[in-house]
Design a protein around this motif. Structure first.
Motif, short mmCIF file in Angstrom:
data_model
loop_
_atom_site.label_atom_id
_atom_site.label_comp_id
_atom_site.label_asym_id
_atom_site.label_seq_id
_atom_site.Cartn_x
_atom_site.Cartn_y
_atom_site.Cartn_z
N ILE A 28 -14.08 -42.44 -46.94
CA ILE A 28 -14.33 -43.80 -46.44
C ILE A 28 -13.43 -44.36 -45.38
O ILE A 28 -13.86 -44.92 -44.58
N TYR A 29 -12.10 -44.32 -45.85
CA TYR A 29 -11.07 -44.82 -44.98
C TYR A 29 -11.15 -44.11 -43.53
O TYR A 29 -10.71 -44.70 -42.47
N GLU A 30 -11.37 -42.75 -43.54
CA GLU A 30 -11.58 -41.78 -42.52
C GLU A 30 -12.63 -42.52 -41.45
O GLU A 30 -12.47 -42.62 -40.25
N ALA A 31 -14.00 -42.89 -42.07
CA ALA A 31 -14.95 -43.28 -41.24
C ALA A 31 -14.79 -44.60 -40.73
O ALA A 31 -15.24 -45.16 -39.67
N GLN A 32 -13.80 -45.28 -41.57
CA GLN A 32 -13.35 -46.81 -40.92
C GLN A 32 -12.40 -46.72 -40.00
O GLN A 32 -12.05 -47.78 -39.36
N GLY A 33 -11.82 -45.40 -39.73
CA GLY A 33 -10.74 -45.42 -38.73
C GLY A 33 -9.28 -45.92 -39.35
O GLY A 33 -8.45 -45.91 -38.47
N ALA A 34 -9.01 -45.71 -40.53
CA ALA A 34 -7.86 -46.01 -41.24
C ALA A 34 -7.16 -44.85 -41.43
O ALA A 34 -7.23 -44.33 -42.81
N THR A 35 -6.85 -44.17 -40.44
CA THR A 35 -6.39 -42.70 -40.70
C THR A 35 -5.06 -42.69 -41.80
O THR A 35 -4.99 -41.58 -42.75
N ILE A 36 -4.25 -43.67 -41.66
CA ILE A 36 -2.97 -43.75 -42.63
C ILE A 36 -3.48 -43.72 -44.19
O ILE A 36 -3.16 -42.77 -45.00
N GLN A 37 -4.37 -44.62 -44.58
CA GLN A 37 -4.69 -44.93 -45.76
C GLN A 37 -5.59 -43.64 -46.32
O GLN A 37 -5.49 -43.06 -47.46
N ALA A 38 -6.30 -42.74 -45.14
CA ALA A 38 -7.15 -41.74 -45.43
C ALA A 38 -6.12 -40.70 -45.77
O ALA A 38 -6.47 -39.74 -46.98
N GLU A 39 -5.22 -40.47 -45.16
CA GLU A 39 -4.18 -39.50 -45.34
C GLU A 39 -3.60 -39.47 -46.72
O GLU A 39 -3.28 -38.37 -47.52
N GLU A 40 -3.31 -40.71 -46.96
CA GLU A 40 -2.48 -40.89 -48.34
C GLU A 40 -3.54 -40.59 -49.59
O GLU A 40 -3.23 -40.01 -50.37
N ALA A 41 -4.88 -40.95 -49.26
CA ALA A 41 -5.99 -40.65 -50.37
C ALA A 41 -6.00 -39.31 -50.47
O ALA A 41 -6.26 -38.39 -51.45
#
Length: 436
Positions: free
Chosen positions: A266-279
């Protein structure tokens, strides 16, 4: 024993048909109701009701089809149905008269032998009910309850007037409503969960999400509801709401990798790459043998320009569960850190997987694609193109030329590969013709 009269009205009620009708009408109704009452869509503990109801539908459909085939013009008229209905009513009246006489005889026996029977009658007639198999129909008014069959094959059906129309349902799937008492939260959860599963099966993800929101309000800590809500909102492309749902899921089940995996998506789809990498990093911590998780982590680190971290993650993915996409990402990471040997080796392995029809990626849940979904000519052509470009940077000219030829054969319109092939050909030493 005299065989019971075939009641066309009851059969038409089961199939929700109106006379006149043809064989094709019966077949269409059978297909529609078979999907509606399939046992796989039954809520817990109601599979037997669905199976018996579906069996009754099929038996009624078989009788109606034979009746239509033997009728004039292949159509059963309204008058024919009326005649049969009159005969069925007469048979039921006769059966009722005999039952009344038997009950009077039993009452006479009870008067003179009050302890002869220890089976009191607790039957109660209710008016308002909902179908637990299809709670989205709402509360309906019961217009009739009746029995069919004999002996062990007795089945009880109900005709219920819902807002969408009259439906014939097994009596065992009814939940009678008492408006004087509050609705238990557990029943609301199961009701909305069942309705949401029907919507998901039909591809109506926004409707499913709305029903799951009601289920979550009834039980905020139910992990099954939170998981399905996250999936439904993600499929409905409501990313902000999906992010809120997955955070609720993480609070309830944060020690499992599944909610973190969905959070990364979901974070990756939103463009929140930092949060996506942490998840994604939390996923590989909780599930270190998950090759798909390592591949996603490496791709996200590439976007964050963490070349060393991406190289390590993608190398782990290659060891655990290599895919063509993951290997091409590994080749890119190796190229960025200047490791030409690893880049060539990753591209070579990617072409081997592509030619063998393996490792062509995963579905949205991270599982390998089915056999019939793995053949991707475009991905195969891209793997050979990347391999050709990698070899062109080495002194392995003949191998680079062969890779260019394979890439051009797979993608004839790729002008970049054709130009690369021309440049590689210019590097091939020319052989002098032998003197005559």
């Amino acid at each position: 024993m005299v065989a019971p009269v075939f009641d066309i009205e009851h059969a038409l009620g089961l199939l929700e048909l109106q006379p006149p009708f043809e064989k094709r009408d019966v077949q269409q109704a059978r297909r529609t109701l078979a999907k509606r009452w399939h046992p796989d869509l039954a809520p817990p503990g109601r599979q037997m009701e669905h199976e018996r109801h579906l069996k009754a539908i099929n038996e009624a459909a078989d009788r109606l089809e034979r009746l239509a085939e033997g009728s004039h013009g292949g159509k059963v008229s309204v008058n024919a149905v009326k005649v049969n209905a009159a005969a069925a009513r007469a048979a039921r009246e006769e059966a009722g008269r005999r039952a009344y006489e038997a009950s009077q005889a039993a009452a006479d026996r009870e008067q003179h032998d009050p302890f002869g029977s220890r089976m009191p009658d607790h039957s109660v007639v209710h008016r308002y009910a909902r179908c637990v198999s299809y709670p989205e129909w709402g509360v309906g008014s019961v217009t009739g309850v009746y029995f069919t069959g004999e002996g062990d094959d007795v089945q009880q059906f109900a005709r219920v007037q819902f807002q969408i129309g009259i439906r014939t349902v097994p009596a065992g799937t009814l939940q009678f409503v008492d408006f004087s008492k509050p609705d238990p939260g557990a029943e609301r959860v199961q009701r909305f969960l069942t309705a949401a599963q029907h919507a998901l099966a039909e591809g109506e993800f926004a409707v499913a999400a709305k029903r799951l929101l009601y289920a979550r309000d009834a039980d905020p800590g139910n992990t099954v509801v939170l998981r399905l809500l996250t999936i439904a909102l993600l499929q409905a492309e409501d990313l902000p709401a999906a992010g809120r749902a997955v955070r609720d899921w993480l609070r309830a089940e944060g020690t499992r990798p599944a909610p973190h995996r969905f959070a990364a998506r979901i974070y990756e789809a939103q463009g929140a790459t930092i949060q996506a990498e942490e998840a994604a990093a939390r996923v590989v911590t909780l599930a270190p043998a998950d090759g798909a998780a390592w591949e996603r982590l490496g791709r996200l680190r590439l976007r964050l320009h963490d070349r060393g971290g991406a190289l390590d993650a993608l190398e782990r993915a290659r060891v655990l569960d290599p895919t063509v996409e993951g290997l091409l990402d590994l080749a890119l990471a190796a190229h960025l850190v200047g490791d030409l040997g690893r880049q060539v080796d990753a591209c070579r392995q990617a072409t081997e997987l592509a030619d063998e029809g393996r490792g062509h990626g995963r579905d949205e849940d991270g599982d390998p694609l089915a056999d019939d979904a793995r053949v991707d000519p475009a991905l195969r052509a891209r793997a050979w193109s990347r391999y050709a470009h990698a070899l062109a940077r080495t002194d392995r000219t003949s191998e680079a030329l062969e890779a260019c030829d394979r890439a051009v054969a797979l993608a004839p319109d790729d002008r970049e590969v054709r130009e690369l092939r021309d440049r590689v050909r210019g590097r091939v030493p020319r052989e002098l013709a032998a003197a005559g």
